[in-house]
Motif scaffolding. Structure first.
Motif, short mmCIF file in Angstrom:
data_model
loop_
_atom_site.label_atom_id
_atom_site.label_comp_id
_atom_site.label_asym_id
_atom_site.label_seq_id
_atom_site.Cartn_x
_atom_site.Cartn_y
_atom_site.Cartn_z
N PRO A 1 44.09 2.02 -75.30
CA PRO A 1 45.28 2.76 -74.87
C PRO A 1 46.05 2.01 -73.78
O PRO A 1 45.46 1.27 -72.98
CB PRO A 1 44.69 4.07 -74.31
N ALA A 2 47.36 2.20 -73.75
CA ALA A 2 48.18 1.57 -72.71
C ALA A 2 48.02 2.29 -71.38
O ALA A 2 48.17 1.68 -70.32
CB ALA A 2 49.65 1.59 -73.13
N ARG A 3 47.70 3.58 -71.44
CA ARG A 3 47.58 4.37 -70.22
C ARG A 3 46.42 5.35 -70.37
O ARG A 3 46.18 5.90 -71.44
CB ARG A 3 48.87 5.13 -69.92
N VAL A 4 45.72 5.59 -69.28
CA VAL A 4 44.64 6.58 -69.24
C VAL A 4 44.93 7.56 -68.10
O VAL A 4 45.33 7.16 -67.01
CB VAL A 4 43.27 5.88 -69.01
N ARG A 5 44.77 8.83 -68.43
CA ARG A 5 44.89 9.87 -67.39
C ARG A 5 43.50 10.15 -66.83
O ARG A 5 42.59 10.54 -67.56
CB ARG A 5 45.48 11.16 -67.97
N ILE A 6 43.35 9.94 -65.55
CA ILE A 6 42.07 10.22 -64.89
C ILE A 6 42.07 11.68 -64.43
O ILE A 6 42.96 12.11 -63.70
CB ILE A 6 41.84 9.28 -63.70
N HIS A 7 41.08 12.41 -64.89
CA HIS A 7 40.89 13.79 -64.48
C HIS A 7 39.89 13.76 -63.32
O HIS A 7 38.68 13.65 -63.52
CB HIS A 7 40.36 14.63 -65.65
N GLU A 8 40.41 13.81 -62.11
CA GLU A 8 39.60 13.64 -60.90
C GLU A 8 38.83 14.93 -60.59
O GLU A 8 39.42 15.99 -60.42
CB GLU A 8 40.50 13.27 -59.72
N VAL A 9 37.49 14.82 -60.52
CA VAL A 9 36.66 16.01 -60.31
C VAL A 9 35.91 16.00 -58.97
O VAL A 9 35.09 16.87 -58.71
CB VAL A 9 35.64 16.19 -61.46
N GLY A 10 36.22 15.03 -58.12
CA GLY A 10 35.46 14.91 -56.87
C GLY A 10 35.50 16.12 -55.97
O GLY A 10 34.50 16.49 -55.36
N ALA A 11 36.66 16.76 -55.86
CA ALA A 11 36.80 17.88 -54.93
C ALA A 11 36.04 19.12 -55.39
O ALA A 11 35.67 19.97 -54.59
CB ALA A 11 38.28 18.22 -54.74
N ARG A 12 35.78 19.22 -56.70
CA ARG A 12 35.03 20.38 -57.22
C ARG A 12 33.63 19.95 -57.63
O ARG A 12 32.65 20.28 -56.98
CB ARG A 12 35.80 21.00 -58.41
N ASP A 13 33.51 19.18 -58.68
CA ASP A 13 32.20 18.77 -59.18
C ASP A 13 31.49 17.86 -58.18
O ASP A 13 30.27 17.92 -58.03
CB ASP A 13 32.40 18.05 -60.52
N GLY A 14 32.26 17.03 -57.50
CA GLY A 14 31.66 16.10 -56.55
C GLY A 14 31.07 16.76 -55.33
O GLY A 14 30.01 16.35 -54.83
N LEU A 15 31.74 17.78 -54.83
CA LEU A 15 31.31 18.41 -53.58
C LEU A 15 30.42 19.63 -53.78
O LEU A 15 29.79 20.09 -52.84
CB LEU A 15 32.53 18.82 -52.74
N GLN A 16 30.35 20.15 -55.01
CA GLN A 16 29.69 21.45 -55.19
C GLN A 16 28.20 21.43 -54.86
O GLN A 16 27.61 22.47 -54.54
CB GLN A 16 29.89 21.97 -56.61
N ASN A 17 27.57 20.24 -54.89
CA ASN A 17 26.13 20.17 -54.63
C ASN A 17 25.79 19.79 -53.19
O ASN A 17 24.61 19.68 -52.86
CB ASN A 17 25.49 19.15 -55.55
N GLU A 18 26.82 19.57 -52.36
CA GLU A 18 26.54 19.21 -50.97
C GLU A 18 25.79 20.35 -50.28
O GLU A 18 26.21 21.50 -50.32
CB GLU A 18 27.84 18.91 -50.22
N LYS A 19 24.67 20.01 -49.65
CA LYS A 19 23.85 21.05 -49.01
C LYS A 19 24.51 21.61 -47.76
O LYS A 19 24.41 22.80 -47.45
CB LYS A 19 22.48 20.49 -48.68
N THR A 20 25.19 20.75 -47.02
CA THR A 20 25.92 21.20 -45.83
C THR A 20 27.34 21.56 -46.24
O THR A 20 28.02 20.77 -46.90
CB THR A 20 25.96 20.10 -44.76
N VAL A 21 27.79 22.75 -45.85
CA VAL A 21 29.12 23.20 -46.24
C VAL A 21 30.19 22.29 -45.64
O VAL A 21 30.21 22.04 -44.43
CB VAL A 21 29.36 24.66 -45.82
#
Length: 312
Positions: A15-35
């Motif tokens: 593909p000439a272009r790829v759309r990145i669906h960024e999940v860091g703020a939800r999936d990335g942080l959801q397992n952090e033990k400290t809020v």
């Protein structure tokens, strides 16, 4: 390499272009033990947008008892929803979650289904078909309100309880999820066991079942170091939406063998080298992950972040 970017050597039939669906703020942080403070989450999302990401999954409207880290969804979403030119999807587990999201003006939502019975039971306390039945009114209500709906499908390649997942089983659930009215399907390799041939076989089987490649995104975990090779296999099949998490944050709270998501920086490095446009400024994105790592008190798992920032 110059200025923190790889040498660009385009490859044919990608593909000439790829759309990145960024999940860091939800999936990335959801397992952090400290809020993580809501102000830090909001700044994280703003920084991701400034780095050029145009789809940033913001949070989840799940019951706080299940994911305490995302209990601040009502506070967070108004702090970020006015970012121009950025789609901010949110995860909703049921009609109650949808109502909470719609009340705040969310225009893109996601539901989270499983291809296996074991994970459906562990994650949703329902069978696969019971979960689909639960999502049916959610998707219908969202579509009636002209809200974009993404369907996540987890355990598409392997399950920690059931082992290898038959392709036909994944196709059945994926087709059922799309038949509910989802606009987009994200195929999750939740425990990171996929390999490139498996990826291409599943994609071809989905096409044969009537799910077009244009509606499919891929969500790989890097447990066995295969996330980038699996992504390349998906790109060769024509997929143009790839999920990734800034800094490689995240895993899955209900699958203990799942390590981090594909790091957005590692993905961008590969795509830049292939001459594929993402619109993302790798330097700004790396700086964002370095900043967040300092907020979390540990180095970023991303190899590219470590290489470009000289983190130990």
């Amino acid at each position: 390499m110059t200025d923190g970017l790889p040498m660009c050597v385009p490859s044919q039939d990608l593909p000439a272009r790829v759309r990145i669906h960024e999940v860091g703020a939800r999936d990335g942080l959801q397992n952090e033990k400290t809020v993580v403070p809501v102000e830090v989450k909001a700044e994280f999302i703003h920084r991701l947008a400034e780095a050029g990401l145009t789809t940033i999954e913001a949070t989840s409207f799940v019951h706080p008892k299940w994911v305490p880290q995302l209990a601040d969804a009502e506070q967070l979403f108004p702090m970020v929803q006015d970012i121009k030119g950025v789609a901010l999807p949110v995860l909703v587990p049921n009609e109650r979650g949808l109502d909470r999201a719609l009340a705040l003006g969310a225009r893109r939502i996601a539901v989270f289904a499983s291809a296996t019975e074991s994970f459906a039971k562990a994650n949703l306390n329902r069978t696969v078909d019971e979960a689909l039945a639960m999502f049916a009114p959610v998707v219908a209500k969202a579509r009636a309100d002209k809200v974009h709906v993404r369907g996540y499908l987890s355990m598409c390649f392997g399950d920690p309880w059931e082992g290898a997942v038959p392709v036909a089983q994944v196709v059945r659930v994926a087709k059922a999820l799309m038949d509910l009215g989802c606009d987009e399907l994200s195929l999750g390799d939740t425990i990171g066991v996929a390999t490139p041939g498996h990826v291409q076989t599943l994609l071809a089987s989905l096409n044969e079942a009537g799910v077009p490649t244009s509606s499919i995104g891929v969500h790989f975990h890097d447990t066995y170091g295969q996330a980038l090779s699996n992504t390349l296999a998906a790109l060769q099949h024509g997929v143009t939406t790839v999920d990734a998490s800034a800094g490689g944050l995240g895993g899955c709270p209900y699958a203990k063998s799942a390590t981090g998501n594909l790091a957005t920086e590692d993905l961008v490095w590969m795509l830049e080298g292939l001459g594929i446009d993402t619109g993302v400024d790798l330097g700004r994105l790396t700086a964002t992950s370095v900043w967040l790592a300092s907020e979390l008190g540990r180095p970023s798992p991303s190899r590219t972040v470590r290489a470009l920032s000289h983190q130990e």
